[in-house]
Scaffold this motif. Structure first.
Motif, PDB file in Angstrom:
ATOM      1  N   ASP A 147       0.840  -1.189   0.000  1.00  0.00           N
ATOM      2  CA  ASP A 147       0.000   0.000   0.000  1.00  0.00           C
ATOM      3  C   ASP A 147       0.884   1.252   0.000  1.00  0.00           C
ATOM      4  O   ASP A 147       2.117   1.164  -0.121  1.00  0.00           O
ATOM      5  CB  ASP A 147      -0.960  -0.010   1.195  1.00  0.00           C
ATOM      6  CG  ASP A 147      -0.256   0.007   2.544  1.00  0.00           C
ATOM      7  OD1 ASP A 147       0.936   0.396   2.602  1.00  0.00           O
ATOM      8  OD2 ASP A 147      -0.907  -0.361   3.542  1.00  0.00           O
ATOM      9  N   ILE A 153      -0.685  -5.453   1.345  1.00  0.00           N
ATOM     10  CA  ILE A 153      -2.122  -5.207   1.320  1.00  0.00           C
ATOM     11  C   ILE A 153      -2.875  -6.379   1.944  1.00  0.00           C
ATOM     12  O   ILE A 153      -2.348  -7.483   2.071  1.00  0.00           O
ATOM     13  CB  ILE A 153      -2.634  -4.971  -0.120  1.00  0.00           C
ATOM     14  CG1 ILE A 153      -2.436  -6.231  -0.985  1.00  0.00           C
ATOM     15  CG2 ILE A 153      -1.955  -3.765  -0.741  1.00  0.00           C
ATOM     16  CD1 ILE A 153      -3.133  -6.158  -2.334  1.00  0.00           C
ATOM     17  N   GLY A 159      -7.964  -5.550  -0.210  1.00  0.00           N
ATOM     18  CA  GLY A 159      -6.591  -5.089  -0.358  1.00  0.00           C
ATOM     19  C   GLY A 159      -6.313  -4.496  -1.719  1.00  0.00           C
ATOM     20  O   GLY A 159      -5.510  -3.559  -1.848  1.00  0.00           O
TER      21      GLY A 159
END
Length: 372
Positions: A147, A153, A159
């Motif tokens: 991220d 994620i 995600g």
């Protein structure tokens, strides 16, 4: 007997067993050979194992993280991996999880096959329960999806909404010298009205408000992949397969898209097995318009017709009229709905009904397939 599964009722092998039992009652001298088939989805692993591939058990993360016992099939340095058996709808421990479900288990199976020395992988997709764009698949193979803060994620489409950076170094190292075939029966792109979210999201529990959000997440993922790889494959046929796992396989694993049923037929040596047959029997639970777009029975009809062998069909139900079925190449089609109009009863008693159909088929063998 080269039928696909009757989804929700019987596996392809069980279909063949029931039909064979019926034929033996009315045509006891007939030699019946079973060749279970599939189109890249559920049953692909079983088809390979029935053809003599070795079963290699492996325990992986299921679609929502719970461990599942699955396997891949191996012959020489070729592995057959079925997404449905590791990350599919049947592996959900509870209700649909359109945001949380992912494909990491499938990537773990593939990684195990590679670590075991396989250099050719047939990846059958279909029966997916996720819309993660294949993020879990490639993460399990070494890709880093991070991220904006540089953190991994979350699993699934959740995600995917936050992915900001993609590092393919470890994945490329692991995939060096490995070729991947994407065995797929759909040609959907990743995005748009015919894409993964719009077409298949609702089948996986996505509501009307979820679909546009899933679409946005997949679009952002496609943008990132294009920037990193220099190739934009979001519109490639098959990219929308298995909630976008097809996209990840094509764009990041360098997979070659192939017809799911033709790939399976080649794996099981279909042409050699049926070359001397007088009749081929194929079918699936529902023989409908979707079947005509490349499902297993039509692949079987095409292959058998090319060899000059007549084909009959069996199904739980069909929405196609007699003229359409004949044009598709079927000499005759039996539907369980003709014997049992209640779908629930038909699904529950499919084996018994198929045995009765097999007996009727045995009565008509000479008319359907005069010895060549």
């Amino acid at each position: 007997m080269a039928a696909d599964k009757f989804k929700g009722s019987l596996t392809a092998r069980e279909v063949a067993d029931a039909l064979r039992a019926g034929v033996s009652r009315t045509a006891p001298t007939a030699r019946v050979v079973r060749v279970p088939v599939a189109d890249g989805g559920d049953g692909t692993l079983e088809a390979a194992l029935s053809a003599g591939f070795e079963r290699r058990p492996v325990t992986v993360a299921g679609p929502t993280g719970d461990p599942v016992d699955t396997a891949y099939a191996r012959r020489g340095d070729t592995a057959v991996v079925e997404l449905a058996d590791a990350s599919g709808l049947l592996r959900l421990p509870g209700p649909p999880a359109p945001w949380a479900a992912d494909t990491s288990g499938t990537g773990q199976v593939l990684a195990t096959a590679i670590e075991d020395g396989c250099r050719q992988v047939v990846l059958g997709v279909g029966g997916s329960c996720s819309t993660d764009g294949g993020a879990g698949l490639v993460t399990a193979l070494g890709a880093q999806l991070l991220d904006a803060d540089g953190e991994p994620i979350a699993p699934g489409a959740t995600g995917l909404r936050a992915v900001h950076r993609l590092d393919l170094t470890a994945l490329r190292t692991r995939l060096a010298g490995v070729s991947v075939v994407l065995a797929c029966d759909v040609d959907n792109p990743l995005l748009g009205p015919g894409g993964a979210a719009a077409v298949y999201g609702p089948q996986k529990g996505a509501g009307p408000d979820d679909v546009p959000l899933l679409e946005t997440a997949l679009a952002g993922w496609a943008d990132l992949v294009a920037r990193v790889t220099g190739r934009d494959l979001r519109d490639a046929p098959g990219a929308g397969a298995a909630g976008g796992a097809g996209f990840a396989a094509l764009a990041l694993l360098g997979a070659e898209l192939c017809s799911g049923v033709r790939t399976v037929l080649d794996l099981v040596g279909f042409d050699d097995v049926v070359r001397s047959a007088d009749l081929v029997v194929t079918g699936e639970g529902s023989l409908d318009e979707q079947s005509l777009r490349g499902k297993a029975p039509i692949g079987v009809v095409t292959a058998a017709t090319r060899l000059g062998i007549p084909v009959v069909g069996v199904c739980g139900r069909t929405t196609l009229d007699a003229a359409t079925l004949a044009e598709a190449g079927f000499r005759r089609v039996w539907s369980l709905a003709d014997h049992e109009p209640d779908p629930a009863v038909s699904m529950r008693d499919a084996a018994r009904l198929l045995t009765a159909v097999g007996a009727d088929l045995g009565h008509h063998l000479h008319q359907l397939a005069p010895t060549r």
